[in-house]
Design a protein around this motif. Structure first.
Motif, PDB file in Angstrom:
ATOM      1  N   SER A 144      -3.366   6.453   8.983  1.00 15.06           N
ATOM      2  CA  SER A 144      -2.054   6.615   9.610  1.00 15.06           C
ATOM      3  C   SER A 144      -2.151   5.959  10.974  1.00 15.06           C
ATOM      4  CB  SER A 144      -1.621   8.084   9.645  1.00 15.06           C
ATOM      5  OG  SER A 144      -2.412   8.833  10.531  1.00 15.06           O
ATOM      6  N   SER A 145      -1.725   6.613  12.025  1.00 17.15           N
ATOM      7  CA  SER A 145      -1.827   6.020  13.354  1.00 17.15           C
ATOM      8  C   SER A 145      -3.035   6.556  14.114  1.00 17.15           C
ATOM      9  CB  SER A 145      -0.551   6.306  14.139  1.00 17.15           C
ATOM     10  OG  SER A 145      -0.338   7.695  14.180  1.00 17.15           O
ATOM     11  N   TYR A 146      -3.900   7.261  13.429  1.00 25.93           N
ATOM     12  CA  TYR A 146      -5.110   7.816  14.033  1.00 25.93           C
ATOM     13  C   TYR A 146      -6.321   7.066  13.502  1.00 25.93           C
ATOM     14  CZ  TYR A 146      -2.166  11.457  15.797  1.00 25.93           C
ATOM     15  OH  TYR A 146      -1.184  12.127  16.468  1.00 25.93           O
ATOM     16  N   LYS A 147      -7.367   7.002  14.317  1.00 26.71           N
ATOM     17  CA  LYS A 147      -8.556   6.238  13.965  1.00 26.71           C
ATOM     18  C   LYS A 147      -9.693   7.171  13.584  1.00 26.71           C
ATOM     19  CE  LYS A 147      -7.217   2.503  17.001  1.00 26.71           C
ATOM     20  NZ  LYS A 147      -7.467   1.788  18.231  1.00 26.71           N
ATOM     21  N   MET A 148     -10.370   6.807  12.490  1.00 26.40           N
ATOM     22  CA  MET A 148     -11.558   7.516  12.046  1.00 26.40           C
ATOM     23  C   MET A 148     -12.758   6.587  12.200  1.00 26.40           C
ATOM     24  SD  MET A 148     -10.167   9.568   8.685  1.00 26.40           S
ATOM     25  CE  MET A 148     -11.331  10.943   8.763  1.00 26.40           C
ATOM     26  N   TYR A 184     -16.439  15.263  15.153  1.00 25.01           N
ATOM     27  CA  TYR A 184     -15.246  16.008  15.570  1.00 25.01           C
ATOM     28  C   TYR A 184     -13.988  15.152  15.440  1.00 25.01           C
ATOM     29  CZ  TYR A 184     -17.698  20.136  17.286  1.00 25.01           C
ATOM     30  OH  TYR A 184     -18.425  21.296  17.369  1.00 25.01           O
ATOM     31  N   ASN A 185     -14.096  13.879  15.778  1.00 25.22           N
ATOM     32  CA  ASN A 185     -12.949  12.992  15.664  1.00 25.22           C
ATOM     33  C   ASN A 185     -12.475  12.905  14.212  1.00 25.22           C
ATOM     34  OD1 ASN A 185     -11.193  10.691  16.794  1.00 25.22           O
ATOM     35  ND2 ASN A 185     -12.216   9.788  15.032  1.00 25.22           N
ATOM     36  N   ASN A 186     -13.407  12.627  13.305  1.00 22.93           N
ATOM     37  CA  ASN A 186     -13.025  12.493  11.907  1.00 22.93           C
ATOM     38  C   ASN A 186     -12.454  13.783  11.345  1.00 22.93           C
ATOM     39  OD1 ASN A 186     -13.872   9.868  12.019  1.00 22.93           O
ATOM     40  ND2 ASN A 186     -15.523  10.084  10.541  1.00 22.93           N
ATOM     41  N   ARG A 187     -13.065  14.906  11.701  1.00 20.30           N
ATOM     42  CA  ARG A 187     -12.535  16.188  11.217  1.00 20.30           C
ATOM     43  C   ARG A 187     -11.160  16.446  11.817  1.00 20.30           C
ATOM     44  NH1 ARG A 187     -15.624  21.896  11.823  1.00 20.30           N
ATOM     45  NH2 ARG A 187     -14.828  21.657  13.940  1.00 20.30           N
ATOM     46  N   GLY A 188     -10.948  16.013  13.055  1.00 18.39           N
ATOM     47  CA  GLY A 188      -9.637  16.171  13.679  1.00 18.39           C
ATOM     48  C   GLY A 188      -8.559  15.390  12.945  1.00 18.39           C
ATOM     49  N   VAL A 189      -8.861  14.157  12.554  1.00 18.66           N
ATOM     50  CA  VAL A 189      -7.886  13.366  11.797  1.00 18.66           C
ATOM     51  C   VAL A 189      -7.609  14.035  10.457  1.00 18.66           C
ATOM     52  CG1 VAL A 189      -7.423  11.150  10.671  1.00 18.66           C
ATOM     53  CG2 VAL A 189      -8.473  11.201  12.948  1.00 18.66           C
ATOM     54  N   MET A 190      -8.671  14.497   9.794  1.00 16.92           N
ATOM     55  CA  MET A 190      -8.496  15.169   8.516  1.00 16.92           C
ATOM     56  C   MET A 190      -7.602  16.398   8.672  1.00 16.92           C
ATOM     57  SD  MET A 190      -9.469  18.022   6.546  1.00 16.92           S
ATOM     58  CE  MET A 190     -10.684  18.670   7.669  1.00 16.92           C
ATOM     59  N   LYS A 191      -7.853  17.206   9.703  1.00 22.52           N
ATOM     60  CA  LYS A 191      -7.040  18.406   9.928  1.00 22.52           C
ATOM     61  C   LYS A 191      -5.595  18.040  10.223  1.00 22.52           C
ATOM     62  CE  LYS A 191     -10.624  21.587  11.496  1.00 22.52           C
ATOM     63  NZ  LYS A 191     -11.118  22.403  12.621  1.00 22.52           N
ATOM     64  N   LEU A 192      -5.398  17.013  10.997  1.00 26.30           N
ATOM     65  CA  LEU A 192      -4.041  16.584  11.329  1.00 26.30           C
ATOM     66  C   LEU A 192      -3.278  16.195  10.066  1.00 26.30           C
ATOM     67  CD1 LEU A 192      -2.016  15.886  13.610  1.00 26.30           C
ATOM     68  CD2 LEU A 192      -2.920  13.579  13.495  1.00 26.30           C
ATOM     69  N   PRO A 220     -12.776   4.994  24.028  1.00 27.14           N
ATOM     70  CA  PRO A 220     -11.310   4.908  23.915  1.00 27.14           C
ATOM     71  C   PRO A 220     -10.727   5.498  22.630  1.00 27.14           C
ATOM     72  CG  PRO A 220     -12.217   2.814  24.651  1.00 27.14           C
ATOM     73  CD  PRO A 220     -13.385   3.693  24.307  1.00 27.14           C
ATOM     74  N   ILE A 221     -11.464   5.429  21.530  1.00 22.98           N
ATOM     75  CA  ILE A 221     -10.927   5.941  20.263  1.00 22.98           C
ATOM     76  C   ILE A 221     -10.582   7.432  20.366  1.00 22.98           C
ATOM     77  CG2 ILE A 221     -13.221   6.372  19.305  1.00 22.98           C
ATOM     78  CD1 ILE A 221     -12.146   5.802  16.544  1.00 22.98           C
ATOM     79  N   TYR A 222     -11.408   8.196  21.043  1.00 20.88           N
ATOM     80  CA  TYR A 222     -11.198   9.645  21.130  1.00 20.88           C
ATOM     81  C   TYR A 222     -10.039   9.964  22.057  1.00 20.88           C
ATOM     82  CZ  TYR A 222     -15.782   8.803  19.297  1.00 20.88           C
ATOM     83  OH  TYR A 222     -16.818   8.284  18.569  1.00 20.88           O
ATOM     84  N   LYS A 223      -9.950   9.233  23.148  1.00 17.72           N
ATOM     85  CA  LYS A 223      -8.818   9.407  24.058  1.00 17.72           C
ATOM     86  C   LYS A 223      -7.519   9.002  23.364  1.00 17.72           C
ATOM     87  CE  LYS A 223     -11.591   8.623  28.174  1.00 17.72           C
ATOM     88  NZ  LYS A 223     -11.848   7.748  29.304  1.00 17.72           N
ATOM     89  N   HIS A 224      -7.566   7.936  22.571  1.00 18.38           N
ATOM     90  CA  HIS A 224      -6.390   7.477  21.826  1.00 18.38           C
ATOM     91  C   HIS A 224      -5.878   8.580  20.902  1.00 18.38           C
ATOM     92  CE1 HIS A 224      -3.899   5.131  19.025  1.00 18.38           C
ATOM     93  NE2 HIS A 224      -4.584   5.716  18.072  1.00 18.38           N
TER      94      HIS A 224
END
Length: 167
Positions: A31-35, A116-124, A146-150
């Motif tokens: 989507s618009s989030y990065k994994m 945490y980033n990947n799990r965050g995208v999955m949860k979203l 930058p990916i995490y801040k994005h």
């Protein structure tokens, strides 16, 4: 479990349009989030090219001498998320988070950020906005890539969107 070493971490690169910083993984759009995927591991090329089922099969079939459990779970997290198989994705994502939390101190902050980033995208994508926000905050705190801040700032902006009130 094969231990992730600093030399393993230094062998791959993170490709971000907004940054020339080189680290160990490859960012992909979901989507618009990065994994994040770990480069040069079985199944990653297939996942990146959109052949998700083949990528998952190759990742799962890889011998433990070729791929460590952390990397396997991190990549499976992405694959299952892209297939919207959120129950299976959550298991893989959470296992990657737990492994990163137990890792040696030096590489563990980057490992934690990835997991945490990947799990965050999955949860979203699974409609758990509160869980996603918590995971994005942990990823951004672990390292300042930058990916995490994005992902964090994008979610916060969407949550604060008063026009729709939803994502």
């Amino acid at each position: 479990m094969k231990k992730l070493t600093l030399s393993t971490i230094a062998t791959a690169g993170l490709l971000l349009a907004s940054s020339s910083v080189m680290v160990m993984a490859n960012a992909i759009e979901t989507s618009s989030y990065k994994m994040v995927l770990i480069e040069d591991t079985p199944g990653v090329d297939a996942i990146q090219s959109g052949d998700i089922d083949e990528g998952i099969a190759l990742t799962k079939a890889a011998a433990t001498s070729v791929i460590d459990q952390y990397t396997r779970n991190l990549n499976l997290c992405v694959g299952y998320t892209k297939l919207s198989k959120f129950d299976i994705a959550e298991e893989a994502c959470t296992e990657a988070v737990e492994m990163a939390d137990r890792a040696d101190k030096l590489p563990s902050m980057q490992m934690r950020a990835y997991a945490y980033n990947n799990r965050g995208v999955m949860k979203l994508l699974a409609k758990d906005n509160v869980g996603a926000l918590a995971d994005f905050k942990k990823a951004a705190k672990a390292t300042h890539e930058p990916i995490y801040k994005h992902n964090l700032s994008r979610l916060v902006a969407e949550l604060n969107n008063t026009e729709t009130g939803t994502l």
